[in-house]
Design a protein around this motif. Structure first.
Motif, PDB file in Angstrom:
ATOM      1  N   PRO A 230      16.341  13.406  21.340  1.00 24.01           N
ATOM      2  CA  PRO A 230      15.837  13.031  22.676  1.00 24.01           C
ATOM      3  C   PRO A 230      16.865  13.333  23.733  1.00 24.01           C
ATOM      4  N   GLY A 231      16.381  13.800  24.850  1.00 18.04           N
ATOM      5  CA  GLY A 231      17.295  14.142  25.942  1.00 18.04           C
ATOM      6  C   GLY A 231      16.794  15.170  26.907  1.00 18.04           C
ATOM      7  N   PRO A 232      16.377  16.370  26.506  1.00 17.44           N
ATOM      8  CA  PRO A 232      16.471  16.820  25.115  1.00 17.44           C
ATOM      9  C   PRO A 232      17.826  17.450  24.815  1.00 17.44           C
ATOM     10  N   LYS A 233      18.318  17.199  23.613  1.00 21.33           N
ATOM     11  CA  LYS A 233      19.524  17.849  23.122  1.00 21.33           C
ATOM     12  C   LYS A 233      19.083  18.850  22.063  1.00 21.33           C
ATOM     13  N   LEU A 234      19.187  20.122  22.377  1.00 19.22           N
ATOM     14  CA  LEU A 234      18.611  21.160  21.532  1.00 19.22           C
ATOM     15  C   LEU A 234      19.323  21.231  20.195  1.00 19.22           C
ATOM     16  N   PHE A 235      18.534  21.221  19.118  1.00 17.83           N
ATOM     17  CA  PHE A 235      19.015  21.384  17.746  1.00 17.83           C
ATOM     18  C   PHE A 235      20.128  20.385  17.419  1.00 17.83           C
ATOM     19  N   ALA A 236      19.909  19.133  17.799  1.00 19.09           N
ATOM     20  CA  ALA A 236      20.916  18.095  17.560  1.00 19.09           C
ATOM     21  C   ALA A 236      20.306  16.830  16.978  1.00 19.09           C
ATOM     22  N   ASN A 237      19.153  16.941  16.334  1.00 18.61           N
ATOM     23  CA  ASN A 237      18.488  15.765  15.768  1.00 18.61           C
ATOM     24  C   ASN A 237      19.286  15.240  14.576  1.00 18.61           C
ATOM     25  N   PRO A 238      19.778  13.991  14.623  1.00 13.49           N
ATOM     26  CA  PRO A 238      20.593  13.475  13.511  1.00 13.49           C
ATOM     27  C   PRO A 238      19.786  13.068  12.289  1.00 13.49           C
ATOM     28  N   ASN A 239      18.475  13.176  12.350  1.00 14.99           N
ATOM     29  CA  ASN A 239      17.632  12.735  11.239  1.00 14.99           C
ATOM     30  C   ASN A 239      17.407  13.825  10.196  1.00 14.99           C
ATOM     31  N   TYR A 240      18.124  14.930  10.287  1.00 11.31           N
ATOM     32  CA  TYR A 240      17.975  16.028   9.336  1.00 11.31           C
ATOM     33  C   TYR A 240      19.257  16.182   8.516  1.00 11.31           C
TER      34      TYR A 240
END
Length: 980
Positions: free
Chosen positions: A365-375
């Motif tokens: 969320p933000g969006p922060k591109l390609f930074a999802n910590p759920n992967y």
């Protein structure tokens, strides 16, 4: 019938008393293990069907092709990522036209292929203009009008994409995908399996609707027959927008680096050629097209599966992706060891992606591109031993001798292989070698010695912290030994591997710190099938615990066996191992995890024998045909006029090794500096930065079109169709034991250990001393007894099954037990009768004699308690004086009136016994007083401890075990079984 919400659980475990009661779940298991993803039903007529729908062009008299002023799309790439998902193939007498459409049916492009080109030439022209639907209809109508004299334009077929172009002795063929099915979803991008293909000639041949030509020559027909031996509808996968040829870690790092550099989108593709199985078919298209991968889809060969882990409303997706290398690929005995380029046989990269679906995309969320910590992801590798060795399978021996057929004193093949592993995964490399170490006739042990020498030689020149870690363990010998714990040893190795290599977790570096995997676990046995799959499963299970801990799901990094999560993971890895085994060895796994956990029953031995025979048959008779199909499809063999035909080759050695005539022109690789130093550098995830340059202030759709692919905004659909894919996935909810769901007292946690009591409906208590013991809960309707009833099983119970303990009894013993049970239940009075004595025949005596004195001594030295015996004793200790010994409420014909009055309730008037008082009113003969110490001892005897099964020193005076032995009188082995 009693409601499940009001059941009385007298025998429930103390830990289960705190579990709430729930309504019973519906028994809705998957139909079979292999069909967890059923095909779309007939009414699901949408874009996710297996068969594509053609472009619906409208016929309009207006054929003006001038583009409207202010057209939204001008050139490819103007609007960032724009992928085509559906294609329609039209043909005229002289050309093919391929019309591509995006997932929203808003953007269209066209490709033209010439059908009159000279043999051996491929003429393709690409239109880079992106059309609207109206403009594409006008263009197709104009083409149709221009070819009226030769038959006009006809729709040939609808496809999901091109696999490439191939030729044998004449003109080219075009290979297209006609059917597909969804198998996984990663970051909002779907992954599909190839379910149907069609090979279309690019000439006006017999299949054309316009002209006919001479029949194909015999050589061309034979090449087509060889290619048909490769079934492209099994275990081939593709994706439109996610690079499945690379690991998740590599893809995320590439995108983060592109954003930091301010690259424009879409940027150049960086597919890993090692896993692109149609690379040879794409070579002709790459030479003729500018945007090859907009039309042609790279496919991988291997295994992909996805399942859901349901944790009290939180959903975690487990995705397993196995990529098989196209280099030195082939069948089992025909491809062994390594070639002179360093590529090994049966090279498979297995990646497990564990992600929580709080948000769908790779972006935070933000969006922060390609930074999802759920992967998170973890990668491991399997491959043949990187030495020059072969096995000759021309004889009838199931296990041919192993031959080291080429002297390699400096281990050049192994050096090239490990340098390639450093390039792909970094350092260090943890080699888990599972081949046999001691044999009567040296076979596998020869390879162990040579491989150990190779690693010792190569390690001399590596830096201290980058050396190859070699762990040699004879897993086959350990599994046959009673005093070795195979799974425990593998668990310790797996923890060491995870500590050495780490795993990948995405993050922005501010709120969530990312992790990067450096290094790889390389597992091998001889075939890299059975033992390797079991070891990789344990390593993957250990990695799963670390990944769930990193996601905040678990407080610890370990997961127990026999839980729903591990059972689900086990089935995924079994399918993974079976698929790889079929591709390489021709049959499914012979030894599964149950074999190494030593929990498989005797009935599985027949299955192992069948798989062994299938593997032997395929290796002896069918592998040659598969190898020819591999060589033709992968481009290892290319027809050249005047050269031998593929079927005339005595060996395909020179198709997989470098030409010796070119060695003199190449600079020989150093024997000491055999590695590339840059490959050993530690890998780090690029720091997150906001888009720069031309990508600054661009919308999210400019970088990633997952929103259009997964959610399909503005598309007319239903919620059922949008979320239909989730219903097709396997889930831990299907592994909840069937019995507990019916009783209403079940634990939804996928990390709860499911014991045998959870899985099985216990057998009714057997008769003791001729009396049937009836549990009060048995008066309610109950399910059929079954040893393995669970929500996962898809079988319908039609008959009562017996437990394995009773199955192992002699036949006459089971018959006697069944007769006693039937007499107890069917008697008119419910009072027990003596068992019917039968005269044993000589056959029965011979069967009973199988229980020898040696086995009795072995049982006495290695005692064991079954689950049924444990339940009996637990019930005895919990209720020592309230065991129901009457099976019916009917009164006997002759009964004492005084006793009848007592039973009907006069005992209630006796009152509470107090110290110094009699049992009655003091007037009867039994009115003797009870001493205070006797009453205290009596109360102490009735007191049940918190853990009744634990025996303390003060329990010795109670002689509880002696009483229990008397209570079980009649169950003695020496009374029931004759002994030699």
């Amino acid at each position: 019938m009693t409601s499940p919400l009001s059941l009385d659980f007298k025998n429930a475990d103390p830990e289960d008393q705190n579990l709430p009661k729930f309504p019973p779940l519906h028994h809705n298991p998957p139909s079979s293990e292999a069909s967890r993803r059923p095909p779309s039903s007939a009414h699901d007529v949408d874009d996710d069907e297996c068969t594509a729908r053609p472009f619906q062009r409208t016929r309009s008299p207006n054929s003006d092709l001038k583009r409207n002023k202010g057209a939204e799309y001008e050139k490819v790439g103007d609007q960032g990522v724009c992928k085509m998902h559906k294609f329609s193939l039209y043909e005229t007498a002289v050309r093919y036209y391929i019309v591509g459409a995006d997932v929203m049916d808003k953007r269209f492009r066209i490709l033209k292929i010439d059908r009159e080109a000279d043999a051996g030439n491929l003429t393709i022209s690409e239109d880079e203009i992106v059309y609207t639907k109206k403009e594409m209809s006008q263009l197709l109508n104009a083409i149709d009008d221009g070819n009226k004299s030769t038959g006009g334009m006809k729709l040939r077929c609808s496809t999901w994409g091109l696999l490439g172009f191939i030729r044998f002795t004449g003109s080219y063929y075009m290979l297209v995908i006609t059917k597909r099915s969804q198998v996984a979803m990663i970051g909002g991008h779907f992954i599909y399996s190839v379910d149907g293909t069609e090979l279309i000639p690019l000439t006006t041949g017999p299949s054309s609707r316009f002209k006919t030509s001479d029949a194909k020559n015999a050589e061309e027909a034979r090449f087509l027959g060889i290619l048909n031996n490769l079934d492209l509808t099994r275990s081939f996968y593709f994706s439109y927008s996610y690079d499945i040829t690379r690991t998740l870690q590599h893809n995320i790092m590439t995108e983060r680096a592109a954003i930091a550099k301010g690259c424009s989108y879409p940027h150049d593709h960086d597919y890993n050629s090692m896993f692109v199985w149609n690379s040879y078919l794409l070579s002709a298209a790459t030479a003729a097209l500018k945007n090859t991968y907009d039309w042609c889809l790279p496919v991988i060969h291997g295994y992909i599966d996805q399942a859901a882990l349901s944790i009290y409303g939180r959903t975690v997706y487990i995705t397993i992706i196995a990529r098989r290398s196209r280099y030195f690929a082939g069948a089992r005995f025909l491809k062994r060891g390594a070639n002179d380029l360093g590529y090994v046989a049966n090279d498979v990269e297995t990646e497990q992606i564990v992600s929580e679906v709080l948000t769908t995309s790779f972006h935070a969320p933000g969006p922060k591109l390609f930074a999802n910590p759920n992967y998170t992801s973890y990668v491991q590798h399997r491959g043949s031993i990187p030495l020059y060795w072969t096995q000759d399978n021309t004889g009838v021996t199931p296990k041919p001798p192993i031959e080291l057929n080429l002297v390699d004193p400096f281990y050049g093949a192994a050096a090239l292989h490990f340098d390639n592993l450093f390039e792909r995964y970094g350092a260090p490399v943890y080699v888990l070698n599972l081949v046999k170490s001691r044999e009567r006739t040296p076979r596998e042990s020869k390879l162990l010695l040579e491989f150990t020498n190779a690693i010792n030689y190569l390690n001399q020149f590596l830096p201290g912290d980058k050396k190859i870690i070699h762990k040699a363990w004879d897993m086959s010998r350990a599994s046959k030994s009673r005093d070795q714990d195979v799974i425990g040893t593998l668990e310790n190795i797996a923890e060491e591997v995870l500590t050495t290599t780490g795993f990948f977790q995405n993050g922005d570096g501010r709120t969530t710190m990312p992790r990067v995997q450096n290094g790889i676990a390389r597992t091998n046995c001889i075939d890299c099938l059975d033992r390797t799959n079991a070891a990789q499963f344990v390593i993957g299970k250990r990695a799963l615990g670390h990944q769930l801990h990193a996601l905040g799901i678990l407080g610890d990094t370990s997961i127990a066996y026999d839980t729903d999560a591990v059972n689900l993971f086990t089935h995924m890895y079994h399918d993974h191992g079976d698929t790889i085994a079929v591709q390489y060895g021709g049959s499914q796994l012979v030894n599964t995890m149950e074999t190494y956990r030593k929990i498989n029953q005797w009935t599985s031995h027949s299955r192992d024998m069948v798989e062994s025979f299938k593997r032997y048959y395929n290796n002896s008779f069918l592998d040659g045909q598969r190898q020819e199909a591999y060589n033709l499809f992968l481009g290892n063999y290319i027809f050249v006029q005047g050269q031998p035909m593929l079927w005339d080759l005595a060996t395909d050695y020179y198709l997989h090794h470098a030409d010796p005539r070119t060695w003199s022109n190449k600079i020989r690789r150093s024997y000491i500096n055999w590695y590339t130093p840059s490959f050993l550098e530690k890998r780090e995830l690029p720091k997150y930065v906001d888009p720069l340059g031309v990508a600054a202030n661009r919308p999210l759709g400019y970088f990633d079109d997952y929103w259009l692919e997964y959610y399909k905004p503005l598309a007319v659909s239903s919620l059922l169709k949008i979320f239909s894919y989730m219903g097709k996935m396997n889930s831990t909810l299907r592994y909840i034991p069937f019995r507990s769901t019916q009783e209403g007292r079940y634990d939804l946690s996928p990390f709860k250990v499911r014991t045998e009591a959870d899985q099985d409906v216990p057998d009714k208590k057997k008769a003791k001393k001729g009396v049937t013991i009836v549990d009060p809960s048995e008066e309610q309707p109950h399910l059929e007894d079954d040893d393995a009833v669970s929500i996962k099983s898809g079988t319908t119970i039609t008959a009562k099954r017996i437990s394995i303990q009773r199955w192992l009894q002699p036949i006459h013993e089971k018959e006697k037990a069944d007769q006693v049970q039937s007499i107890m239940k069917d008697g008119p009075t419910g009072v027990s009768a003596e068992p019917v004595k039968q005269k044993l025949t000589p056959l029965d005596k011979s069967k009973a004699a199988q229980w020898t004195f040696t086995q009795v001594v072995n049982e006495s030295l290695n005692p064991s308690v079954s689950a049924q015996e444990q339940d009996d004793y637990s019930r005895y200790v919990s209720h020592p004086l309230t065991l129901p010994l009457v099976v019916s409420t009917e009164l006997p014909t002759e009964i004492n009136n005084e006793y009848l009055e007592y039973v009907n309730g006069s005992w209630k008037d006796i009152g509470i016994v107090r110290a110094g008082e009699g049992l009655g009113d003091g007037k009867g003969e039994g009115g003797a007083g009870i001493k205070e110490e006797d009453l205290a001892e009596y109360r102490d005897f009735l007191t049940v401890a918190e853990n009744p099964l634990t025996v303390l020193e003060e329990d010795g005076v109670k002689k509880r075990y002696k009483a229990y032995r008397k209570w079980l009188l009649g169950k003695s082995l020496f009374k029931q079984q004759p002994i030699d």
